[in-house]
Design a protein around this motif. Structure first.
Motif, PDB file in Angstrom:
ATOM      1  N   LEU A 149       0.803  -1.363   0.216  1.00 50.15           N
ATOM      2  CA  LEU A 149       0.307  -0.581  -0.421  1.00 50.15           C
ATOM      3  C   LEU A 149       0.829   1.353   0.138  1.00 50.15           C
ATOM      4  CD1 LEU A 149      -2.856   0.176   0.172  1.00 50.15           C
ATOM      5  CD2 LEU A 149      -2.815   0.855   2.587  1.00 50.15           C
ATOM      6  N   ALA A 179      -2.639   2.672  -6.791  1.00 50.51           N
ATOM      7  CA  ALA A 179      -2.875   2.119  -5.462  1.00 50.51           C
ATOM      8  C   ALA A 179      -3.276   1.120  -5.340  1.00 50.51           C
ATOM      9  CB  ALA A 179      -2.032   2.680  -4.170  1.00 50.51           C
ATOM     10  N   CYS A 190      -4.139  -3.331  -2.929  1.00 56.37           N
ATOM     11  CA  CYS A 190      -5.304  -4.053  -2.381  1.00 56.37           C
ATOM     12  C   CYS A 190      -6.034  -4.853  -3.229  1.00 56.37           C
ATOM     13  CB  CYS A 190      -5.972  -3.292  -2.146  1.00 56.37           C
ATOM     14  SG  CYS A 190      -6.019  -2.501  -0.109  1.00 56.37           S
ATOM     15  N   ARG A 249      -9.274 -11.355   5.256  1.00 54.88           N
ATOM     16  CA  ARG A 249      -9.240 -11.066   6.163  1.00 54.88           C
ATOM     17  C   ARG A 249     -11.211 -10.293   5.561  1.00 54.88           C
ATOM     18  NH1 ARG A 249      -6.560  -4.885   2.856  1.00 54.88           N
ATOM     19  NH2 ARG A 249      -7.599  -5.404   0.973  1.00 54.88           N
ATOM     20  N   LEU A 254     -18.361  -4.361   2.909  1.00 58.62           N
ATOM     21  CA  LEU A 254     -17.633  -4.393   1.647  1.00 58.62           C
ATOM     22  C   LEU A 254     -17.471  -3.723   0.379  1.00 58.62           C
ATOM     23  CD1 LEU A 254     -18.372  -8.420   1.957  1.00 58.62           C
ATOM     24  CD2 LEU A 254     -15.748  -7.738   2.407  1.00 58.62           C
ATOM     25  N   ARG A 255     -16.414  -3.869   0.301  1.00 58.49           N
ATOM     26  CA  ARG A 255     -15.891  -3.503  -0.691  1.00 58.49           C
ATOM     27  C   ARG A 255     -16.196  -4.836  -2.174  1.00 58.49           C
ATOM     28  NH1 ARG A 255     -11.379   1.593  -0.859  1.00 58.49           N
ATOM     29  NH2 ARG A 255     -13.748   2.181  -0.915  1.00 58.49           N
ATOM     30  N   ASN A 256     -15.098  -5.631  -1.757  1.00 58.76           N
ATOM     31  CA  ASN A 256     -15.148  -6.803  -2.357  1.00 58.76           C
ATOM     32  C   ASN A 256     -16.225  -8.045  -1.678  1.00 58.76           C
ATOM     33  OD1 ASN A 256     -14.715  -8.806  -4.038  1.00 58.76           O
ATOM     34  ND2 ASN A 256     -12.919  -8.498  -4.655  1.00 58.76           N
ATOM     35  N   ASN A 288     -14.868 -10.421  -0.375  1.00 60.78           N
ATOM     36  CA  ASN A 288     -14.304 -10.694   1.701  1.00 60.78           C
ATOM     37  C   ASN A 288     -14.934 -10.791   2.312  1.00 60.78           C
ATOM     38  OD1 ASN A 288     -11.084 -10.329   0.377  1.00 60.78           O
ATOM     39  ND2 ASN A 288     -11.456  -7.872  -0.122  1.00 60.78           N
ATOM     40  N   ILE A 341      -9.384  -5.264  13.212  1.00 57.08           N
ATOM     41  CA  ILE A 341      -8.218  -3.913  11.874  1.00 57.08           C
ATOM     42  C   ILE A 341      -9.014  -2.547  12.292  1.00 57.08           C
ATOM     43  CG2 ILE A 341      -7.969  -3.228   9.775  1.00 57.08           C
ATOM     44  CD1 ILE A 341      -8.641  -6.222   8.752  1.00 57.08           C
ATOM     45  N   CYS A 384      -5.032   5.064   5.353  1.00 57.92           N
ATOM     46  CA  CYS A 384      -6.570   4.397   4.986  1.00 57.92           C
ATOM     47  C   CYS A 384      -7.397   4.846   4.611  1.00 57.92           C
ATOM     48  CB  CYS A 384      -7.039   3.304   6.123  1.00 57.92           C
ATOM     49  SG  CYS A 384      -5.447   2.584   6.882  1.00 57.92           S
ATOM     50  N   CYS A 391      -8.702   6.169   0.895  1.00 64.30           N
ATOM     51  CA  CYS A 391      -9.712   5.205  -0.588  1.00 64.30           C
ATOM     52  C   CYS A 391     -11.002   4.410   0.755  1.00 64.30           C
ATOM     53  CB  CYS A 391      -8.552   3.771  -0.369  1.00 64.30           C
ATOM     54  SG  CYS A 391      -6.897   4.466  -1.358  1.00 64.30           S
ATOM     55  N   HIS A 392     -10.962   5.155   1.695  1.00 67.38           N
ATOM     56  CA  HIS A 392     -11.876   4.377   2.526  1.00 67.38           C
ATOM     57  C   HIS A 392     -13.059   5.489   3.437  1.00 67.38           C
ATOM     58  CE1 HIS A 392     -10.913   0.480   1.995  1.00 67.38           C
ATOM     59  NE2 HIS A 392      -9.603   0.397   2.172  1.00 67.38           N
ATOM     60  N   TYR A 428     -15.712  -1.379  -8.442  1.00 67.32           N
ATOM     61  CA  TYR A 428     -16.441  -1.900  -7.396  1.00 67.32           C
ATOM     62  C   TYR A 428     -18.070  -1.643  -6.824  1.00 67.32           C
ATOM     63  CZ  TYR A 428     -12.075  -3.505  -5.778  1.00 67.32           C
ATOM     64  OH  TYR A 428     -10.535  -4.088  -5.822  1.00 67.32           O
ATOM     65  N   ARG A 466     -12.423  -1.552  10.862  1.00 66.18           N
ATOM     66  CA  ARG A 466     -12.962  -1.816   9.458  1.00 66.18           C
ATOM     67  C   ARG A 466     -13.462  -2.828   9.506  1.00 66.18           C
ATOM     68  NH1 ARG A 466     -14.047  -2.808   4.953  1.00 66.18           N
ATOM     69  NH2 ARG A 466     -12.760  -2.098   3.467  1.00 66.18           N
TER      70      ARG A 466
HETATM   71  C1  HEC Z   1      -5.589   3.125  -2.383  1.00 69.43           C
HETATM   72  C2  HEC Z   1      -6.533   2.921  -1.898  1.00 69.43           C
HETATM   73  C3  HEC Z   1      -6.663   2.287  -0.963  1.00 69.43           C
HETATM   74  C4  HEC Z   1      -6.225   2.591   0.505  1.00 69.43           C
HETATM   75  C5  HEC Z   1      -5.419   3.417   1.320  1.00 69.43           C
HETATM   76  C6  HEC Z   1      -6.873   1.616   1.575  1.00 69.43           C
HETATM   77  N1  HEC Z   1      -7.542   0.710   0.978  1.00 69.43           N
HETATM   78 FE1  HEC Z   1      -9.034  -0.873   1.397  1.00 69.43          FE
HETATM   79  N2  HEC Z   1      -8.984  -2.162  -0.267  1.00 69.43           N
HETATM   80  C7  HEC Z   1      -8.919  -0.589  -1.740  1.00 69.43           C
HETATM   81  C8  HEC Z   1      -9.617  -1.607  -2.707  1.00 69.43           C
HETATM   82  C9  HEC Z   1      -9.450  -1.219  -3.839  1.00 69.43           C
HETATM   83  C10 HEC Z   1     -10.142  -3.291  -1.822  1.00 69.43           C
HETATM   84  C11 HEC Z   1     -10.605  -3.834  -2.114  1.00 69.43           C
HETATM   85  C12 HEC Z   1      -9.757  -5.151  -2.369  1.00 69.43           C
HETATM   86  C13 HEC Z   1     -10.052  -6.509  -3.064  1.00 69.43           C
HETATM   87  O1  HEC Z   1     -10.830  -6.246  -4.178  1.00 69.43           O
HETATM   88  O2  HEC Z   1      -9.885  -7.186  -2.329  1.00 69.43           O
HETATM   89  C14 HEC Z   1      -9.895  -2.736  -0.703  1.00 69.43           C
HETATM   90  C15 HEC Z   1     -10.327  -3.735   0.494  1.00 69.43           C
HETATM   91  C16 HEC Z   1     -10.059  -3.859   1.472  1.00 69.43           C
HETATM   92  C17 HEC Z   1     -10.153  -4.318   2.798  1.00 69.43           C
HETATM   93  C18 HEC Z   1     -10.942  -6.151   2.886  1.00 69.43           C
HETATM   94  C19 HEC Z   1     -12.865  -5.042   2.786  1.00 69.43           C
HETATM   95  C20 HEC Z   1     -13.329  -5.341   1.879  1.00 69.43           C
HETATM   96  O3  HEC Z   1     -13.553  -3.789   2.026  1.00 69.43           O
HETATM   97  O4  HEC Z   1     -13.435  -5.696   0.447  1.00 69.43           O
HETATM   98  C21 HEC Z   1     -10.166  -3.524   4.081  1.00 69.43           C
HETATM   99  C22 HEC Z   1     -10.588  -4.893   5.524  1.00 69.43           C
HETATM  100  C23 HEC Z   1      -9.072  -2.972   4.218  1.00 69.43           C
HETATM  101  N3  HEC Z   1      -9.284  -2.090   2.775  1.00 69.43           N
HETATM  102  C24 HEC Z   1      -8.264  -2.140   4.630  1.00 69.43           C
HETATM  103  C25 HEC Z   1      -7.673  -0.772   4.645  1.00 69.43           C
HETATM  104  C26 HEC Z   1      -6.797  -0.529   5.457  1.00 69.43           C
HETATM  105  C27 HEC Z   1      -6.540  -0.985   7.078  1.00 69.43           C
HETATM  106  C28 HEC Z   1      -6.748   0.688   5.181  1.00 69.43           C
HETATM  107  C29 HEC Z   1      -5.202   1.179   5.752  1.00 69.43           C
HETATM  108  C30 HEC Z   1      -3.876   0.833   5.978  1.00 69.43           C
HETATM  109  C31 HEC Z   1      -6.626   0.168   3.554  1.00 69.43           C
HETATM  110  N4  HEC Z   1      -7.744  -0.254   3.109  1.00 69.43           N
HETATM  111  C32 HEC Z   1      -5.873   1.376   2.861  1.00 69.43           C
HETATM  112  C33 HEC Z   1      -8.235   0.217  -1.361  1.00 69.43           C
HETATM  113  C34 HEC Z   1      -7.317   0.642  -0.536  1.00 69.43           C
END
Ligand code: HEC
Length: 179
Positions: free
Chosen positions: A46, A57, A61, A81, A86-88, A91, A129, A135, A138-139, A155, A169
């Motif tokens: 990341l 970036a 993920c 995780r 959910l995003r994906n 998961n 988490i 984070c 993107c969230h 998504y 999270r």
């Molecule tokens: C660059 C953008 C970005 C950042 C910054 C980011 N994420 Fe995500 N995150 C994503 C994406 C895209 C997915 C879906 C991944 C996949 O398709 O499996 C995701 C999925 C997840 C998931 C899995 C559950 C789900 O909803 O699919 C977790 C838990 C998560 N992120 C936690 C974090 C945490 C904690 C941080 C900071 C340390 C973080 N993310 C930072 C883009 C990001």
């Protein structure tokens, strides 16, 4: 004969063969160890990915996470995780981890790692988490327009937005072979 055999069986059941209990501290330690390379790998991917901006970036993920989870898994351990928002959809929490995730979500005082017996051969481990400032890029609730467009495209049912740093999270999980 029954006079001897029955008390003997009761003794065995009481002393050593209660397979419904697990050594919690042992599996908590094993679980934490199992998820560690996955956690470190994700954070590294990341941070490296963000150097080229959040849109690129996303790949960290999206592409790296499943690979890192596979690398951290073996014949006797599986890691991943999960989240309630959910995003994906891949998961999604498995049935055994749902009650633990719900417990973390409803009780902010109860967010310690936990273990549970999944079946006779497998122990489940979860740890919460939390969102870090990084984070939220993107969230969070406000996303950069190009990032938002890319996430909408990849998504369509994305629920993993609107978080602030410190929010729960989801969970890292491990399925450990029981010995
Ligand atoms: C660059 C953008 C970005 C950042 C910054 C980011 N994420 Fe995500 N995150 C994503 C994406 C895209 C997915 C879906 C991944 C996949 O398709 O499996 C995701 C999925 C997840 C998931 C899995 C559950 C789900 O909803 O699919 C977790 C838990 C998560 N992120 C936690 C974090 C945490 C904690 C941080 C900071 C340390 C973080 N993310 C930072 C883009 C990001």
């Amino acid at each position: 004969m029954a006079r001897i055999v029955v008390p003997f069986l009761v003794l065995v059941a009481v002393l050593g063969c209660d397979r419904s209990k697990i050594n919690e501290s042992k599996y908590k330690e094993a679980g934490a160890e199992a998820v560690l390379p996955f956690k470190k790998g994700l954070k590294g991917a990341l941070v490296a990915g963000l150097e080229d901006g959040p849109v690129s970036a996303i790949a960290a993920c999206r592409v790296e996470a499943p690979k890192l989870a596979a690398n951290a898994s073996s014949e006797s351990v599986r890691v991943g995780r999960a989240s309630g928002k959910l995003r994906n959809p891949a998961n999604a929490p498995k049935p055994w981890m749902k009650p633990l995730l719900e417990r973390y979500e409803t009780d902010p005082e109860d967010r310690e790692p936990a273990v549970v017996l999944i079946d006779e051969h497998t122990v489940g481990y979860v740890e919460p988490i939390f969102m870090q400032p990084l984070c939220v890029t993107c969230h969070g609730a406000e996303l950069a327009p190009d990032l938002e467009a890319k996430l909408d495209e990849l998504y369509p049912g994305d629920q993993a937005r609107g978080y602030v740093a410190g929010d729960l999270r989801g969970v890292f999980w491990a399925e450990l072979a029981r010995d």
